[in-house]
Design an enzyme around this catalytic site. Structure first.
Site, PDB file in Angstrom:
ATOM      1  N   CYS A  77     -33.594   7.545 -43.794  1.00 50.01           N
ATOM      2  CA  CYS A  77     -34.707   6.792 -43.220  1.00 50.01           C
ATOM      3  C   CYS A  77     -34.168   5.583 -42.451  1.00 50.01           C
ATOM      4  CB  CYS A  77     -35.706   6.413 -44.310  1.00 50.01           C
ATOM      5  SG  CYS A  77     -37.297   5.870 -43.656  1.00 50.01           S
ATOM      6  N   LEU A  78     -34.480   4.369 -42.879  1.00 47.10           N
ATOM      7  CA  LEU A  78     -33.951   3.180 -42.222  1.00 47.10           C
ATOM      8  C   LEU A  78     -32.425   3.202 -42.224  1.00 47.10           C
ATOM      9  CD1 LEU A  78     -34.300   0.364 -40.949  1.00 47.10           C
ATOM     10  CD2 LEU A  78     -34.439  -0.554 -43.270  1.00 47.10           C
TER      11      LEU A  78
END
Length: 173
Positions: A77-78
């Site tokens: 994700c991030l």
């Protein structure tokens, strides 16, 4: 085999740790340079602000350490976005620059932001990351920023426009 989950201070560490435990590993959550360099596999999760995550990595003296890692390294994700060079978040932010690609606010058109839900992911090229995963399988997304399609894109998905769902350069995914 040792697995380290880098603690960015802004992620769902318990969920990630539990998932890795279910695969038969005993992961360690850490910001220790020694732990990271000695690990067989490294995960960089993240939820929320790139600015906050980069600050934690910088304060832990991990920015250059991460760039030197030779073992398999998975950004989630991030964490995947942090592998890029630049984010338009917070009036512009330099990232790890492992992959020469910017991260921009998702062009959602008339669709709501954040993008929140299940999307079919199209595998763009064969990669060990998607071994035994069918093309167009559904993955969950919750984000407002995305990595453009580049030569490092190994999977993509559509939310108004296509963006990278997975990237890879050398040992970094």
């Amino acid at each position: 085999m040792s697995v380290v989950i880098i603690n960015t201070g802004c992620s769902n560490l318990s969920s990630i740790k539990y998932a890795i435990c279910r695969l038969g590993y005993n992961p360690k959550i850490s910001t220790s340079v020694r732990d990271i360099l000695s690990a067989n596999k490294i995960l960089l999760p993240g939820v929320g602000s790139a600015y906050s995550a980069i600050r934690v990595l910088s304060e832990s003296n991990l920015l250059n350490i991460i760039k030197k890692c030779q073992q398999p390294f998975l950004g989630i994700c991030l964490g995947m976005q942090l592998l890029s060079a630049f984010s338009s978040e917070a009036q512009g932010l330099d990232l790890l620059s492992i992959i020469n690609s910017p991260v921009y606010r998702l062009n959602s058109g008339s669709l709501p932001l954040p993008h929140n839900g299940w999307n079919n992911v199209e595998i763009c090229r064969n990669n060990v990351l998607f071994e035994d995963i069918e093309n167009h399988s559904k993955f969950y997304f919750l984000h407002s920023y995305s990595v453009d399609i580049t030569k490092y894109t190994i999977a993509k998905t559509l939310y108004n426009t296509y963006f990278s769902a997975a990237i890879q350069k050398n040992n970094f995914w």
